[in-house]
Design an enzyme around this catalytic site. Sequence first.
Site, PDB file in Angstrom:
ATOM      1  NE  ARG A 156      -3.624  -2.404   2.421  1.00 49.38           N
ATOM      2  CZ  ARG A 156      -4.550  -2.689   3.331  1.00 49.38           C
ATOM      3  NH1 ARG A 156      -4.822  -1.804   4.291  1.00 49.38           N
ATOM      4  NH2 ARG A 156      -5.210  -3.829   3.293  1.00 49.38           N
ATOM      5  NE  ARG A 211      -1.441   5.021   8.621  1.00 47.01           N
ATOM      6  CZ  ARG A 211      -2.689   4.577   8.597  1.00 47.01           C
ATOM      7  NH1 ARG A 211      -3.126   3.883   7.551  1.00 47.01           N
ATOM      8  NH2 ARG A 211      -3.509   4.802   9.620  1.00 47.01           N
ATOM      9  CD  GLU A 223      -8.796  -0.785  10.572  1.00 40.16           C
ATOM     10  OE1 GLU A 223      -9.037  -1.626   9.689  1.00 40.16           O
ATOM     11  OE2 GLU A 223      -8.748   0.452  10.367  1.00 40.16           O
ATOM     12  CB  SER A 249     -11.987  -4.176   8.951  1.00 43.08           C
ATOM     13  OG  SER A 249     -11.386  -4.551   7.733  1.00 43.08           O
ATOM     14  NE  ARG A 298      -2.120  -0.948  11.243  1.00 36.84           N
ATOM     15  CZ  ARG A 298      -3.032  -0.088  10.794  1.00 36.84           C
ATOM     16  NH1 ARG A 298      -4.290  -0.196  11.220  1.00 36.84           N
ATOM     17  NH2 ARG A 298      -2.699   0.859   9.952  1.00 36.84           N
TER      18      ARG A 298
END
Length: 510
Positions: free
Chosen positions: A331, A346, A418, A421, A473
Amino acid sequence: MAFSLQTLRLASSIPSSVLRLASLPNKTLTLSSFTYSIRKPSSSLGLIVRAVSVASSSLVEEEKVSKPQWKATIDFKWIRDNKDAVFQNIKNRNSVVDLELVLQLYEKLLTLQKEVERLRGERNVVANKMKGKLESSERQKLIEEGKNLKEVLATLEENLVQLTDKLQQEAQCVPNMAHPDVPIGGEDCSALRKMVGSPREFSFPVKDHVQLGKELDLFDFDSAAEVSGSKFYYLRNEAVMLEMGLTNWAISKVMRKGFTPLITPEIVRSTIVEKCGFQPRGTNTQVYSIEGSDQCLIGTAEIPVGGMHMDSILSDSVLPLKYVAYSHCFRTEAGAAGTATRGLYRVHQFSKVEMFILCRPEDSDAYHEELIRIEEDLFSSLGLHFKTLDMASGDLGAPAYRKYDIEAWMPGLGRYGEISSASNCTDYQSRRLGIRYRPSSSEASPNSKKGKANSGPTQFVHTLNATACAVPRMIVCLLENFQQEDGSVIIPEPLRPFMGGIERISPKNK
């Protein structure tokens, strides 16, 4: 805006009801040049035929519209009939979509399609007349009329193709409808669904994962920055075992729930990225594109797994299809900066285990609940403190009908972050990927391609995706939550069998 003199003269006698076809917002479209030779019409319908040609030509931008490489099966009639609800959904999501333009293009498409069909019928009538015995003058008249119809049809059919492409280009940006219970607003308006555990209380100064990783010799950000750039990293020593252990632990746990394991390609065609609802182009894209090709690096295994059944008709008996896929993810993280995104939180490249389900429409809500329960069970078993959120409309991506996020407490960062999800995308992706199923006992195989299945009505499947383990994470969470006063980190018991029995990561100088 140059027109031939003949076209302008014809326009002066066109009924206003036909001329209204050419009206579109000036900010978006302009009336482009449109000329062609006009023979003497063989019937009074000639003027209207040419009027529709002039009107439809206004749907083409002065700058050439790029033709879509694929077409989504979008229910335009439903969008038109539910215009107010669709508009409000776009507003609630903060999406950038010109719904009025979409609807205007759709109405013009319907009008043009009707005119094309009518002219094709006239052409067939002329052709049938030519089969009988005719006087020479009458035959010549029919020949002229047939030529006129052929030329006008060719023009209208080209306009129809351009109009269809423009409609697709605009309508593919319309987001999925949201579940009626989705909170309205930005991320701060998301509703708390569940809270698990409580923050650990420390009797010593808490370190963040960056400091812990440095002291335990687990990461090397400096060398990675020299080799690859910022937001890349090397994992070292026990961190390597931790990544592999987390990956194998997550896959083995999810497999027991009936999911088929996969390792996916990590380069896909850009059209697959688009069909899954992601934007591979533009200044704010999160997708790495490969220059000089139509390929991209994946940002999630959801993309290649969804593409695996593209243009397929599935048998009812094979549903649901459940996959747990391992991949590296890439990403750009455009615009991401600041202390909240430092270290592993990130990054541009990471490993992830992703769950993906294809199911019947009536079952997708239940499978959404199953996915979030699996995630909650996984993180609970590691002893993490986290909360599950029903995400607000402004935080939903274009494909998501509803999305649950799990945010874990990260004491070193001093906030929740986070880690997972779970999204129900209903038929948004399947309409773009062309994945249908036959609600019967037909014998289509999971990989039977379009056109090769038995005849009968088909429906689009629903697709769902959820993160079982985003490795960096999870490493952040484990290091920060299980750090000890002596600088070591305890490994949760469920992970130890997948890490060669390692129970603790200790400083190398002790």
